[in-house]
Motif scaffolding. Structure first.
Motif, short mmCIF file in Angstrom:
data_model
loop_
_atom_site.label_atom_id
_atom_site.label_comp_id
_atom_site.label_asym_id
_atom_site.label_seq_id
_atom_site.Cartn_x
_atom_site.Cartn_y
_atom_site.Cartn_z
N ASN A 305 0.86 -1.18 0.00
CA ASN A 305 0.00 0.00 0.00
C ASN A 305 0.90 1.23 0.00
O ASN A 305 1.63 1.50 0.96
CB ASN A 305 -0.89 0.00 1.24
CG ASN A 305 -1.98 1.06 1.19
OD1 ASN A 305 -1.77 2.15 0.66
ND2 ASN A 305 -3.15 0.76 1.75
N VAL A 322 -4.30 0.59 8.09
CA VAL A 322 -3.09 0.23 7.36
C VAL A 322 -1.85 0.56 8.18
O VAL A 322 -1.71 1.67 8.71
CB VAL A 322 -3.03 0.95 6.00
CG1 VAL A 322 -1.74 0.60 5.26
CG2 VAL A 322 -4.25 0.60 5.16
N ARG A 323 -0.93 -0.38 8.27
CA ARG A 323 0.31 -0.19 9.02
C ARG A 323 1.34 0.52 8.13
O ARG A 323 2.35 -0.06 7.70
CB ARG A 323 0.81 -1.53 9.52
CG ARG A 323 -0.01 -2.04 10.72
CD ARG A 323 0.30 -3.47 11.08
NE ARG A 323 -0.55 -4.39 10.34
CZ ARG A 323 -0.84 -5.65 10.72
NH1 ARG A 323 -0.36 -6.11 11.86
NH2 ARG A 323 -1.61 -6.42 9.98
N THR A 324 1.06 1.78 7.85
CA THR A 324 1.91 2.54 6.94
C THR A 324 3.32 2.72 7.48
O THR A 324 4.28 2.82 6.71
CB THR A 324 1.29 3.93 6.66
OG1 THR A 324 1.04 4.59 7.90
CG2 THR A 324 -0.01 3.80 5.88
N VAL A 327 4.82 -0.73 6.15
CA VAL A 327 4.82 -1.07 4.72
C VAL A 327 5.28 0.08 3.84
O VAL A 327 5.63 -0.13 2.68
CB VAL A 327 3.43 -1.57 4.26
CG1 VAL A 327 3.07 -2.84 5.00
CG2 VAL A 327 2.35 -0.51 4.44
N PHE A 412 3.26 -6.98 9.36
CA PHE A 412 2.15 -6.54 8.50
C PHE A 412 1.44 -7.76 7.90
O PHE A 412 1.95 -8.88 7.93
CB PHE A 412 2.63 -5.61 7.39
CG PHE A 412 3.60 -6.22 6.41
CD1 PHE A 412 3.16 -6.85 5.26
CD2 PHE A 412 4.97 -6.15 6.63
CE1 PHE A 412 4.05 -7.40 4.35
CE2 PHE A 412 5.88 -6.70 5.73
CZ PHE A 412 5.41 -7.33 4.58
N ASP A 470 -2.48 -3.88 3.81
CA ASP A 470 -1.06 -3.59 4.04
C ASP A 470 -0.26 -3.96 2.79
O ASP A 470 0.50 -3.15 2.26
CB ASP A 470 -0.52 -4.39 5.22
CG ASP A 470 -1.06 -3.93 6.56
OD1 ASP A 470 -1.47 -2.76 6.67
OD2 ASP A 470 -1.09 -4.75 7.50
#
Length: 636
Positions: A305, A322-324, A327, A412, A470
């Motif tokens: 992402n 989302v685990r920005t 990722v 993630f 993710d």
């Protein structure tokens, strides 16, 4: 874009009464007129099956869903293959080399101006639509104007430089461009009849339920569509050329590829269009089946992402889940790229058929391909020590697994499709290699619908998305002629965007490639784009794609591989690959001398096809009820 579940018209073989009738016919042994005896085959000898009647069915099994039969909205490669069978392009692709096929196209000639900004096409006279109406330049103009005007259709990348389409007479089409555009010669834009579609709102043309039977100029008409069942194409009696030897083409969807493999072995299929690499060795000595394995225009990839917090293109920003921090961290991406053993993936999971990927352009495109494997910065070889060093330099503490940075764990979720056991096995290996360097990957096996819903999750801003994944593992195919599409998918605002990556330098390089009039300039611009993408890694390519197609040797013959030199695939380039087929085994083979067969009797096959059309192949795994929050991506 998503659409709600709908029941479409024109689905022959879908009513309960028809199913009961077919089963009764099967029980009594009667052979109804529409029944299909065994269909297509390859060109090598075999020991088995009675040849089909010249007006029989060609039966293609596939595990990838045909997500739509609307050319403006279809996403999957199998769906594009349906359009290649059921519609004409202005310039169809030649089987031998993917170049324009002026013998079998709507256009009989074309020319460009010295500055490359004006393209003039002359249509072949006398072509009619399947409903008897004449094809004119107005149909071409309506099609391309609609692709230009509709902002969400998947074909927009082909028309970005078209400024105006004019029709000086009924057989002449002139494209005026804002900049030279090499893709116009190979644009995958099926030409549709204006008199059928002009009544639909242009802004939603990519989401409409397609009227069936389709009106077409091609040798086959799409007459029935069921996403999880059977899609039917019927020979077009008004076709301009020689009529196909088969009466119908049946594309039968399987929930699992192994079920399709079993059925082609039993003789109830004539082709499997999307086989598994592991089948190549398994079927090496099979006398009834030919395996076609060849490079394909695409790659498998880990997709991250990449939507910026402020949004880019159609993305308003990533969803809150989302685990920005993980990722979208460059150190995590580069570490994983160095931590993966692509040679191992190629050799074990893909049985050596899919080559390790060192870029976004497949060796299939020999004139465009450049190997980056030996590049010291982006030639990602298996080097766990370098991967761990990158994480450390990026501020990650890897004293424990997963690594930690500012209180965030290097963990993630990676989504993978339930229909691909091969991809799931690839992710399991990737997960193990990631753990060795301090990254935890949680594998999530999902339906293709669920994955698309995560990619195109709607945001609070109308018309824009908030992707909620993710990462995922999937693959891209590509166009027959050029690799532009494989690069376009990462361009800001692309209708094919799935990770919502955005980089001005990358965008410029891909557009320079399209606009360059010299081949050397096109190739150089593509390689600049590749280098940018391989540095920032919105995708981590793992293996290049391969066509794995199976055909029976005893039911049809005359398969035409594309390209014709070296290894090629007998399906997916154009409709000529099916119209070239002839019923029965190749003359002179063992199968041609066989007088009896062991295939599925015609009534049993008809019942099988009806069962499939009603709700998924009976002998395969059925899909459970879809949760209410998951939208169905079919357009019918």
């Amino acid at each position: 874009m998503p659409s709600s579940t709908r029941t479409g018209p024109g689905r022959a073989l879908s009513r309960t009464g028809a199913l009961v009738a077919a089963l009764l016919l099967a029980l009594t042994g009667a052979t109804p007129a529409p029944a299909a005896t065994p269909a297509p085959a390859t060109d090598t000898g075999s020991a088995g099956q009675r040849a089909p009647a010249p007006d029989g069915d060609y039966r293609i099994g596939h595990s990838q869903p045909i997500d739509s039969v609307n050319p403006f909205g279809q996403q999957n490669s199998l769906a594009n293959s349906v359009s290649q069978l059921g519609y004409d392009l202005l310039l169809n692709y030649r089987t031998a080399d993917g170049r324009p096929d002026l013998d079998n196209s709507l256009a009989e000639s074309y020319r460009t101006s010295p500055d490359g900004r004006t393209w003039t096409f002359r249509l072949r006279p006398g072509i009619t639509w399947s409903d008897g109406r004449p094809l004119t330049s107005a149909d071409v103009k309506w099609t391309f104007d609609t692709v230009r005007a509709n902002e969400t259709n998947v074909l927009r990348g082909y028309v970005v430089n078209i400024r105006k389409v004019t029709t000086p007479d009924p057989l002449t089409v002139v494209f005026s461009l804002s900049a030279p555009d090499a893709r116009l010669e190979s644009a995958f834009v099926p030409v549709l009849p204006a008199h059928v579609f002009a009544k639909y709102p242009v802004e939603s043309i990519d989401k409409i339920r397609m009227p069936l039977p389709a009106v077409t100029t091609a040798p086959f008409r799409i007459t029935a569509y069921k996403k999880g069942g059977t899609t039917v194409l019927t020979a077009n009696p008004a076709f301009r050329g020689e009529r196909p030897a088969m009466r119908r083409v049946l594309l039968v969807h399987y929930q699992a590829g192994e079920a399709a493999l079993r059925d082609i072995g039993l003789g109830s299929l004539d082709m499997v269009a999307d086989g598994d690499s592991s089948w190549v060795a398994k079927l090496k000595k099979d006398r009834d089946i030919t395996v076609w394995s060849s490079p394909a225009p695409g790659y498998s990839e880990i997709a991250f992402n990449s939507c910026p917090p402020g949004g880019a293109g159609d993305c308003a920003g990533p969803a809150k889940n989302v685990r920005t921090a993980v990722v979208q961290d460059p150190a995590v991406r580069r570490a994983l790229a160095w931590g993966i053993d692509r040679d191992n993936l190629s050799r074990t999971i893909y049985a050596g058929q899919n080559l390790p990927a060192d870029g976004l352009i497949s060796p299939y495109y020999s004139a465009y391909y450049k190997g980056f494997a030996k590049d010291p910065e982006i030639g990602y070889r298996h080097d766990p020590a370098r991967a761990r060093a990158l994480l450390k330099d990026g501020g990650w503490d890897c004293a424990t697994t997963p690594c930690v940075k500012d209180g965030t764990k290097a963990e993630f979720e990676m989504m993978v499709r339930a229909t691909s056991t091969q991809d799931q096995n690839a992710v399991r290996r990737i997960r193990a290699w990631a753990a060795e360097i301090g990254i935890t990957i949680d594998m999530s096996v999902v339906t293709e619908d669920a994955l698309n819903n995560a990619i195109y999750n709607p945001s609070s801003v109308k018309g824009r998305t908030a992707p909620s994944f993710d990462a995922f593992y999937w693959a891209w195919s590509g166009d027959v002629g050029t690799p532009d599409l494989n690069l376009e998918v990462l361009r800001t605002g692309s209708s094919w965007a799935d990770v919502y990556y955005s980089d001005p330098g990358y965008d410029k390089a891909t557009l320079d490639a399209v606009r360059s009039r010299e081949m050397s300039g096109r190739v150089a611009a593509m390689h600049r784009a590749e280098r940018i993408a391989l540095t920032e890694l919105p995708y981590i390519p793992t293996v290049f794609s391969a066509y794995i197609v199976l055909t029976r040797n005893d039911t049809w013959h005359g398969h035409q591989p594309s390209p014709s030199t070296g290894k090629g695939s007998p399906f997916g380039t154009n409709w000529s690959q099916l119209t070239a087929l002839r019923a029965g085994p190749r003359p002179g083979t063992t199968a041609a001398a066989a007088e009896t067969g062991s295939g599925v009797p015609a009534p049993a096959w008809l019942a099988l096809a009806l069962l499939t059309a009603c709700g998924g192949y009976a002998l395969g795994r059925r899909r459970g009820a879809r949760p209410a929050e998951i939208r169905d991506w079919t357009d019918e």
